[in-house]
Design a protein around this motif. Structure first.
Motif, mmCIF file in Angstrom:
data_model
loop_
_atom_site.group_PDB
_atom_site.id
_atom_site.type_symbol
_atom_site.label_atom_id
_atom_site.label_comp_id
_atom_site.label_asym_id
_atom_site.label_seq_id
_atom_site.Cartn_x
_atom_site.Cartn_y
_atom_site.Cartn_z
ATOM 1 N N ILE B 7 0.841 -1.207 0.000
ATOM 2 C CA ILE B 7 0.000 0.000 0.000
ATOM 3 C C ILE B 7 0.871 1.250 0.000
ATOM 4 O O ILE B 7 1.908 1.313 0.647
ATOM 5 N N LYS B 8 0.414 2.231 -0.726
ATOM 6 C CA LYS B 8 1.143 3.491 -0.816
ATOM 7 C C LYS B 8 0.265 4.633 -0.323
ATOM 8 O O LYS B 8 -0.945 4.648 -0.583
ATOM 9 N N GLN B 9 0.888 5.562 0.354
ATOM 10 C CA GLN B 9 0.186 6.767 0.790
ATOM 11 C C GLN B 9 0.401 7.852 -0.270
ATOM 12 O O GLN B 9 1.536 8.107 -0.666
ATOM 13 N N VAL B 10 -0.695 8.462 -0.722
ATOM 14 C CA VAL B 10 -0.613 9.496 -1.773
ATOM 15 C C VAL B 10 -1.437 10.711 -1.364
ATOM 16 O O VAL B 10 -2.330 10.599 -0.523
ATOM 17 N N PRO B 11 -1.173 11.887 -1.948
ATOM 18 C CA PRO B 11 -2.000 13.056 -1.628
ATOM 19 C C PRO B 11 -3.456 12.814 -2.038
ATOM 20 O O PRO B 11 -3.711 12.113 -3.023
ATOM 21 N N THR B 12 -4.380 13.401 -1.321
ATOM 22 C CA THR B 12 -5.806 13.219 -1.640
ATOM 23 C C THR B 12 -6.115 13.873 -2.987
ATOM 24 O O THR B 12 -5.365 14.714 -3.484
ATOM 25 N N ARG B 13 -7.257 13.478 -3.558
ATOM 26 C CA ARG B 13 -7.656 14.020 -4.856
ATOM 27 C C ARG B 13 -7.988 15.503 -4.785
ATOM 28 O O ARG B 13 -7.859 16.224 -5.766
ATOM 29 N N GLU B 14 -8.426 15.959 -3.623
ATOM 30 C CA GLU B 14 -8.820 17.372 -3.498
ATOM 31 C C GLU B 14 -7.597 18.274 -3.363
ATOM 32 O O GLU B 14 -7.688 19.479 -3.530
ATOM 33 N N TRP B 15 -6.445 17.680 -3.029
ATOM 34 C CA TRP B 15 -5.216 18.429 -2.773
ATOM 35 C C TRP B 15 -4.841 19.299 -3.974
ATOM 36 O O TRP B 15 -4.871 18.862 -5.113
ATOM 37 N N GLN B 16 -4.533 20.555 -3.687
ATOM 38 C CA GLN B 16 -4.081 21.478 -4.737
ATOM 39 C C GLN B 16 -2.564 21.544 -4.654
ATOM 40 O O GLN B 16 -2.015 21.920 -3.630
ATOM 41 N N PRO B 17 -1.865 21.167 -5.717
ATOM 42 C CA PRO B 17 -0.403 21.062 -5.627
ATOM 43 C C PRO B 17 0.271 22.386 -5.301
ATOM 44 O O PRO B 17 -0.089 23.420 -5.860
ATOM 45 N N ARG B 18 1.225 22.316 -4.407
ATOM 46 C CA ARG B 18 2.135 23.442 -4.178
ATOM 47 C C ARG B 18 3.535 22.865 -4.164
ATOM 48 O O ARG B 18 3.771 21.798 -3.608
ATOM 49 N N LEU B 19 4.458 23.585 -4.826
ATOM 50 C CA LEU B 19 5.800 23.034 -5.015
ATOM 51 C C LEU B 19 6.773 23.549 -3.967
ATOM 52 O O LEU B 19 6.596 24.633 -3.406
ATOM 53 N N GLU B 28 5.105 18.903 1.123
ATOM 54 C CA GLU B 28 4.374 17.829 1.805
ATOM 55 C C GLU B 28 3.563 18.365 2.973
ATOM 56 O O GLU B 28 2.517 17.816 3.312
ATOM 57 N N GLN B 29 4.057 19.465 3.570
ATOM 58 C CA GLN B 29 3.335 19.977 4.741
ATOM 59 C C GLN B 29 1.956 20.523 4.367
ATOM 60 O O GLN B 29 1.090 20.655 5.213
ATOM 61 N N ASP B 30 1.731 20.808 3.074
ATOM 62 C CA ASP B 30 0.428 21.307 2.628
ATOM 63 C C ASP B 30 -0.511 20.188 2.191
ATOM 64 O O ASP B 30 -1.673 20.434 1.911
ATOM 65 N N ALA B 31 0.015 18.981 2.064
ATOM 66 C CA ALA B 31 -0.801 17.900 1.495
ATOM 67 C C ALA B 31 -1.599 17.196 2.581
ATOM 68 O O ALA B 31 -1.176 17.119 3.730
ATOM 69 N N SER B 32 -2.780 16.706 2.203
ATOM 70 C CA SER B 32 -3.463 15.734 3.048
ATOM 71 C C SER B 32 -3.330 14.407 2.314
ATOM 72 O O SER B 32 -3.168 14.382 1.094
ATOM 73 N N TRP B 33 -3.377 13.308 3.045
ATOM 74 C CA TRP B 33 -2.966 12.025 2.471
ATOM 75 C C TRP B 33 -4.069 10.997 2.526
ATOM 76 O O TRP B 33 -4.921 11.028 3.398
ATOM 77 N N GLU B 34 -4.005 10.058 1.600
ATOM 78 C CA GLU B 34 -4.941 8.938 1.639
ATOM 79 C C GLU B 34 -4.280 7.704 1.039
ATOM 80 O O GLU B 34 -3.177 7.763 0.508
ATOM 81 N N LEU B 35 -5.014 6.602 1.104
ATOM 82 C CA LEU B 35 -4.547 5.338 0.546
ATOM 83 C C LEU B 35 -4.703 5.401 -0.969
ATOM 84 O O LEU B 35 -5.769 5.785 -1.467
ATOM 85 N N ASN B 36 -3.644 5.029 -1.704
ATOM 86 C CA ASN B 36 -3.705 4.977 -3.163
ATOM 87 C C ASN B 36 -4.903 4.112 -3.578
ATOM 88 O O ASN B 36 -5.087 3.014 -3.066
ATOM 89 N N GLU B 37 -5.724 4.641 -4.492
ATOM 90 C CA GLU B 37 -7.008 3.996 -4.756
ATOM 91 C C GLU B 37 -6.914 2.519 -5.193
ATOM 92 O O GLU B 37 -7.597 1.669 -4.611
ATOM 93 N N PRO B 38 -6.101 2.166 -6.195
ATOM 94 C CA PRO B 38 -6.023 0.746 -6.559
ATOM 95 C C PRO B 38 -5.552 -0.140 -5.394
ATOM 96 O O PRO B 38 -5.936 -1.305 -5.309
ATOM 97 N N ASP B 39 -4.754 0.420 -4.484
ATOM 98 C CA ASP B 39 -4.268 -0.359 -3.343
ATOM 99 C C ASP B 39 -5.423 -0.688 -2.396
ATOM 100 O O ASP B 39 -5.421 -1.742 -1.741
#
Ligand SMILES: Cc1cc2nc3c(=O)[nH]c(=O)nc-3n(C[C@H](O)[C@H](O)[C@H](O)COP(=O)(O)OP(=O)(O)OC[C@H]3O[C@@H](n4cnc5c(N)ncnc54)[C@H](O)[C@@H]3O)c2cc1C
Ligand SMILES: Nc1ncnc2c1ncn2[C@@H]1O[C@H](COP(=O)(O)O)[C@@H](O)[C@H]1O
Lengths: 322, 254
Positions: B7-19, B28-39
């Motif tokens: 299983i991989k942890q990835v940013p949520t779909r609602e997350w707006q990228p900031r570099l 990363e401090q701006d991201a919220s995280w969730e479980l990668n969907e296919p996982d």
């Protein structure tokens, strides 16, 4: 030397192979390109590939390659790479490539860059662009370590008709590889299609397609009302069909149907490449999405940035007016 | 059956990228995280196979300390225990480097079946599961939509392009990469969350240093190639404009 790994099924070349040849010619910048094709009965496909302006076509054959298997393809292409000694190996990013190319890279212990959309030559270095974060961002990447490096090209990134054809056919050579039957651990059955499609969306003139932005199946009537007002068919992105809100046969994209209607309205769909490949041929594309940076706007002619729950009823009402 | 699910942890779909300032990574401090969907689908498939055939489900994740949140979630959904290969460099590692780190920790467990997602929603290499199979010397099949197990053998349904499928058989132990939609997901219950607190999470360091094969030079918002005409105004104003344009300019409605 650049090696292209072309793809065929039952003796029919996959169109993406020509896209990979175009990409390899661009990457080669004049260096020789060799095309490899593996399979059982492939003399015809190999002859077809010889139309490309390449140094040669190598037909890799063995009785063990009559049907596609991951193990068979890894063995065949390991032998081909040992023979051709390329610096780059270019493949189309098809489902078959996804199945064997990472294993090939692992057995060679070499870098693999997948799903590339562009190849740039920057200060003597080759830089690839590829999507990240579901297309919200793109990355420029380079490979590390020793050659050969493997790269797979996103479908549609290069045009098949951009592949340069030669003035005369390229030489075709056969490479017989010995693959012990026991080396192939997957036993494949014949490909099949699920029960005949009851709806043929490829014939639809207008399509309203819903994505995860619709939030729940209880909101589908909003989209259906718009479709009715337009005389359109209802379709969807994969997650909607995965959730069972609409039947699989209404899914648009690489694993669903490919459509080319006059009008495609994408509602609450982000525009992931696997969806876009199924609908980018539409004549006019409208995207409704609350995120102004959603990748779907890359392909849209008209866009509404905002809440679909406000816009859909407004659009339906407007159409009913006249 | 001893089943592993990667299983991989990835940013949520609602997350707006900031570099980040160097534009080579995300903040990363701006991201919220969730479980990668296919996982999530791979985990569900693992749990169903365990319910049918017995055994245990072990989730395996490679990444920095932050990935604990998805490990906890998987345990709450019903996984029995977890292995966390922890290293800061694994947060952004390429497919081969990630598979090497996972293989190092998973080899001695001798799993009968390893399930991964077909692709990660963040980096999208579509490599890790297949490389893991190669590293462990196991046969594999990808983009799987159905799994049957009988007499130590697998028969799995591979998705091909354009609505085609194919059954493939192979012996266990094996590795499968799972496609979204293979099953209907279950979510964690309160009871599951309580039970998960007592489950084992083994944290290990990578067996060998993480060796990257790819380097990200820059990240950016993709350049637009097509000019989209954005419809201005309120929803009803925009709707009126659109209907007019579809009729008069595009001529795709009567
Ligand atoms: C091998 C493979 C094959 C695949 N095949 C397919 C395929 O055939 N077809 C397919 O579609 N996908 C396919 N996918 C999945 C694809 O990668 C995406 O995950 C999927 O298309 C995303 O669906 P979506 O756009 O509906 O959802 P999301 O990506 O979650 O997007 C939802 C969008 O809705 C917007 N939104 C949310 N709320 C609102 C609102 N109130 N108003 C307006 N907008 C809103 C959001 O801004 C977002 O852009 C495949 C993936 C893989 C790896
Ligand atoms: N860091 C990781 N930890 C655990 N599993 C991973 C990790 N990265 C990738 N995977 C697995 O490999 C699959 C494919 O990922 P990728 O190769 O990045 O597209 C994912 O769906 C996961 O199941």
């Amino acid at each position: 030397m650049i090696l292209v790994i072309a793809e065929q099924r039952d003796g029919t070349l996959s169109r993406a192979s020509w896209e990979a040849i175009a990409a390899a010619q661009h990457l080669a910048a004049g260096a020789p390109v060799v095309v490899g094709i593996a399979g059982g009965d492939i003399a015809g496909v190999a002859a077809g590939l010889a139309a490309a302006a390449v140094a040669e076509v190598v037909a890799v054959t063995s009785p063990a390659l009559a049907a596609y298997t991951a193990d068979g393809w890894v063995h065949a292409h390991t032998a081909l790479i040992a023979e051709v000694t390329p610096t780059w190996v270019v493949l189309p990013h098809t489902y078959q490539t996804r199945d064997f190319a990472p294993a090939l890279a692992a057995s060679l212990d070499r870098a693999l860059v997948t799903d590339c959309t562009a190849i740039k030559h920057v200060q003597g270095q080759v830089v690839f662009s590829r999507p990240m974060y579901q297309g919200k961002l793109a990355a420029d990447v380079r490979v590390l370590g020793e050659a050969p490096w493997l790269v797979t090209m996103q479908i549609g990134a290069f045009r098949a008709d951009a592949a340069v054809r030669g003035v005369s056919p390229a030489p075709v050579r056969t490479l017989e590889v010995a693959i012990a039957p026991s080396a192939i651990r997957q036993a494949p059955e014949a490909p099949f299609q699920e029960a005949r499609q009851a709806v043929d969306l490829s014939q639809a003139e207008r399509i309203v397609s819903v994505g995860r932005g619709i939030k729940g199946s209880e909101h589908l009537p909003l989209a259906q009302a718009l479709a009715d007002a337009l005389g359109a068919e209802l379709a969807a992105s994969r997650p909607i069909c995965d959730a069972g809100w609409l039947p699989m046969e209404r899914q648009i994209g690489s694993s669903g149907q490919t459509v080319a209607p006059k009008l495609y309205i994408a509602v609450g769909i982000s525009g992931a490449i696997q969806h876009v490949v199924g609908m980018k041929g539409a004549r006019t594309i409208v995207a409704v999405n609350k995120d102004a940076d959603a990748p779907i706007f890359e392909v849209a002619d008209y866009g509404y940035v905002g809440d679909l729950f406000e816009f859909l009823p407004a659009l339906t009402a407007e159409l009913r007016k006249s | 059956m001893k089943i592993a699910v990667c299983i991989k942890q990835v940013p949520t779909r609602e997350w707006q990228p900031r570099l980040t300032d160097d534009k080579r990574g995300i903040r990363e401090q701006d991201a919220s995280w969730e479980l990668n969907e296919p996982d999530a689908y791979a985990l569900e498939e693992g749990l169903r196979l365990k319910e049918k055939h017995g055994g245990e489900v072990v989730v395996c994740a490679a990444g920095p300390a932050r990935v604990t949140s998805v490990i906890r979630e998987a345990l709450a959904r019903g996984a029995d225990r977890a292995i966390h290969v922890q290293d800061a460099a694994l947060g952004r590692a390429d497919g081969i480097a990630t598979a090497d780190a996972l293989a190092g920790a998973m080899r001695e467990e001798a799993f009968d079946l390893i399930l991964t997602g077909l692709q990660s929603d963040d980096q999208g290499h579509a490599q890790t599961g297949v490389v893991l199979a190669a590293r462990l010397g196991r046969p594999h099949a990808t983009i799987i939509m159905e799994v049957q197990v009988a007499d130590g053998r697998l028969r799995v349904k591979r998705e091909l392009e354009g609505g085609w499928f194919q059954w493939v058989a192979m012996a266990l132990p094996a590795v499968l990469t799972i496609q979204s939609g293979i099953n209907q997901l279950r979510y964690a219950t309160l009871k599951g969350i309580m039970a998960s607190k007592k489950k084992e999470v083994r944290v290990v360091a990578p067996a060998s240093p993480v060796t990257p094969r790819l380097e990200v030079l820059s990240l950016y918002v993709p350049e637009k190639t097509k000019r989209t005409e954005i419809l201005a105004g309120s929803a009803s104003e925009a709707a009126a404009t659109l209907v007019r344009k579809l009729r008069e300019d595009a001529r795709v409605i009567a």
